[in-house]
Write a protein that holds these residues in place. Structure first.
Motif, short mmCIF file in Angstrom:
data_model
loop_
_atom_site.label_atom_id
_atom_site.label_comp_id
_atom_site.label_asym_id
_atom_site.label_seq_id
_atom_site.Cartn_x
_atom_site.Cartn_y
_atom_site.Cartn_z
N GLU A 241 111.69 79.76 92.68
CA GLU A 241 111.29 78.96 91.52
C GLU A 241 109.96 78.29 91.85
O GLU A 241 109.84 77.58 92.85
N ALA A 242 108.95 78.52 91.03
CA ALA A 242 107.61 78.01 91.31
C ALA A 242 107.08 77.23 90.12
O ALA A 242 107.39 77.53 88.96
N GLN A 243 106.26 76.22 90.42
CA GLN A 243 105.59 75.44 89.38
C GLN A 243 104.26 76.09 89.05
O GLN A 243 103.44 76.34 89.93
N VAL A 244 104.06 76.38 87.76
CA VAL A 244 102.79 76.99 87.33
C VAL A 244 101.77 75.88 87.14
O VAL A 244 101.94 74.99 86.30
N VAL A 252 100.10 79.06 91.17
CA VAL A 252 101.41 78.42 91.29
C VAL A 252 101.49 77.69 92.63
O VAL A 252 100.70 77.94 93.54
N ARG A 253 102.46 76.81 92.71
CA ARG A 253 102.76 76.17 93.99
C ARG A 253 103.87 76.97 94.64
O ARG A 253 104.98 77.04 94.16
N GLY A 268 104.57 75.78 82.75
CA GLY A 268 105.85 75.22 83.17
C GLY A 268 106.29 75.80 84.50
O GLY A 268 105.53 75.86 85.45
N ARG A 269 107.54 76.25 84.54
CA ARG A 269 108.08 76.84 85.76
C ARG A 269 108.29 78.34 85.56
O ARG A 269 108.55 78.80 84.46
N ALA A 270 108.16 79.07 86.63
CA ALA A 270 108.34 80.52 86.59
C ALA A 270 109.26 80.95 87.71
O ALA A 270 109.25 80.35 88.79
N THR A 271 110.07 81.97 87.44
CA THR A 271 110.91 82.55 88.48
C THR A 271 110.20 83.77 89.05
O THR A 271 109.98 84.75 88.35
#
Length: 353
Positions: A241-244, A252-253, A268-271
Motif C-alpha cells: 500500500e503506497a501513498q501517491v 509514491v512513497r 490518494g493511495r494505490a495498491t
C-alpha cells in the motif's frame, strides 16, 4: 476465423446466476484453458458447450452451426472427465472403441482406429487389460483415447489431472498438449491449477464469479493482469500500500523513500504489487543498477525449495517475496540480516479494483 463461438452465454439456477454474459471466440486447433477457483462457473461453461447443461441465455456455435439446443451426441464433442469414467467390465481396447461402436463404425474400421489411439497414448501393450489393472495416469490416458477415437470436432477436458499425483500430472499434461497439437483438435480445458494453464495453453480465460475477467495469452495474463483478482490469483504476488504524492508522474512513497514509477496514478493511495522474480537482492556494498528503485529491507523468512530459494523480506511495513536460483557457493541470507532490494519501475504492477 472462429470455429467455436460462445456468445452472451448465461446460466442461472433459480435466482442465482452462475455464468454471466460469457463471450469467447476460439479458432480452429486452439488450446484454451478456463482457469479459476471453485464455484467460478468454468465447469458450467464447459458442460453447456458439451450439451449437459441447457443455457439460460446466449448461443454456442461450432463451425458455423448453432448447437445451443442440440443433444450431446449431436455435437461431435469428445469429453474427458476428472474421474476417468471408464467402463470397468470392458477391456482397455473396448473402452477406446466404445464411441466408435455407438456411432456404428464397422468392426473392420474400428480395429485400426483403436490400435492407432493406443499407440498414441503409449499403451499398445495393455489393450487386453481392464481398468482396475491400470494406474491412475494410465486410466486417464485411456479416457483421452476414448474421447478422441470418434474424431470429434472439439475436445473438452474437465480437470482431468486433479486426481493424479504431482509427477504424473506434469507428465500427462505435456502428453495431452502434444497429442492435441498432433491432431490439431480445438480444445477447451478446465482447471483451477494456474501452472497447468500457463504451461500448455494458447490462451487463458480467467473466471471469477461467473464472469470472464481476462482473456489472453499466458504471457499477458501473468505479466499484464487486467484486474486485481487476475493479478492475485495467477502467480505469487507481494502487495504494497503506497501513498501517491504526485499523480501525474506516479511518484509514491515506497519503503520510506519517494520514487517515481514513470506513469500516471490516481490520487490518494494505490495498491502496488511485485512478482517474486521482479525483486532482486543486491550484494552487500553493491549499488543497485541505474534506474532501479532501492529498498532497504530485513530478511524475515527463507524457504529452500531445491533449485529455487524463496526469501521474504520486510521493507517499510510491507513484506516482499523474491526468488533466486540455488547456487552451492552462495548460501541464502540469515533471517534477521539487513539487505537491499531493488526493483525496476516498469515491473511494479498497479492493482485496479
Amino acid at each position: 476465423m472462429s470455429f467455436l463461438e460462445i456468445s452472451h452465454l448465461e446460466k442461472s439456477y433459480g435466482p442465482t446466476r452462475v455464468v454471466k454474459d460469457f463471450n469467447l471466440s476460439i479458432g480452429q486447433g486452439e488450446f484454451i484453458s478456463l482457469l479459476g477457483p471453485s464455484g467460478c462457473g468454468k465447469t458450467t461453461v464447459l458442460r453447456m458447450v458439451a450439451g449437459f447443461e441447457t443455457p439460460s441465455g446466449g448461443s454456442i456455435t461450432v463451425g458455423g452451426q448453432d448447437v445451443t439446443r442440440l443433444r450431446p451426441n449431436q455435437r461431435s464433442i469428445g469429453m474427458v472427465f476428472q474421474a476417468y469414467a471408464l467402463f470397468p467390465n470392458l477391456t482397455v481396447a473396448d473402452n477406446v472403441g466404445f464411441g466408435l461402436k455407438v456411432k456404428g463404425v464397422p468392426r473392420a474400421e474400428r480395429a485400426p482406429r483403436i490400435a492407432r489411439m493406443l499407440e498414441m497414448i503409449g499403451l499398445s501393450h495393455l489393450g487386453a487389460r481392464y481398468p482396475f489393472q491400470l494406474s491412475g495416469g494410465q486410466q486417464q490416458r485411456v479416457a483421452l483415447a476414448r474421447a478422441l477415437a470418434p474424431q470429434p470436432s472439439i475436445l473438452l477436458l474437465d480437470e482431468p489431472l486433479s486426481a493424479l499425483d504431482a509427477k504424473v500430472r506434469v507428465s500427462l499434461r505435456t502428453e495431452i498438449r502434444e497429442i492435441q497439437k498432433e491432431l490439431g483438435i480445438t480444445t477447451l480445458f478446465v482447471t483451477h491449477d494456474q501452472e497447468e494453464a500457463l504451461s500448455i495453453s494458447d490462451r487463458i480465460v480467467v473466471m471469477h464469479g461467473g464472469v470472464a475477467e481476462q482473456v489472453g495469452a499466458p504471457f499477458d495474463i501473468y505479466n499484464r493482469p487486467a484486474t486485481r483478482f487476475v493479478a492475485e490469483f495467477v502467480g505469487q504476488l507481494s502487495r504494497i500500500e503506497a501513498q501517491v504524492l504526485v499523480p501525474e508522474t506516479g511518484t509514491v512513497r515506497l519503503g520510506g523513500a519517494e520514487v517515481s514509477l514513470g506513469r500516471p496514478l490516481p490520487p490518494g493511495r494505490a495498491t502496488l504489487a511485485l512478482r517474486p522474480e521482479a525483486v532482486v537482492m543486491d550484494r552487500p556494498g553493491e549499488a543497485p543498477a541505474p534506474g532501479r528503485i532501492a529498498l532497504p529491507a530485513t530478511v524475515c523468512d527463507v524457504q529452500f525449495l531445491g533449485s529455487v530459494i524463496r526469501i521474504g523480506a520486510e521493507t517499510g511495513g510491507a513484506r516482499l517475496h523474491l526468488d533466486s536460483f540455488n547456487r552451492p557457493d552462495q548460501p541464502p541470507p540469515a533471517v534477521g540480516s539487513p539487505v537491499t532490494l531493488s526493483v525496476a519501475p516498469g515491473d511494479v504492477l498497479v492493482l485496479a479494483d
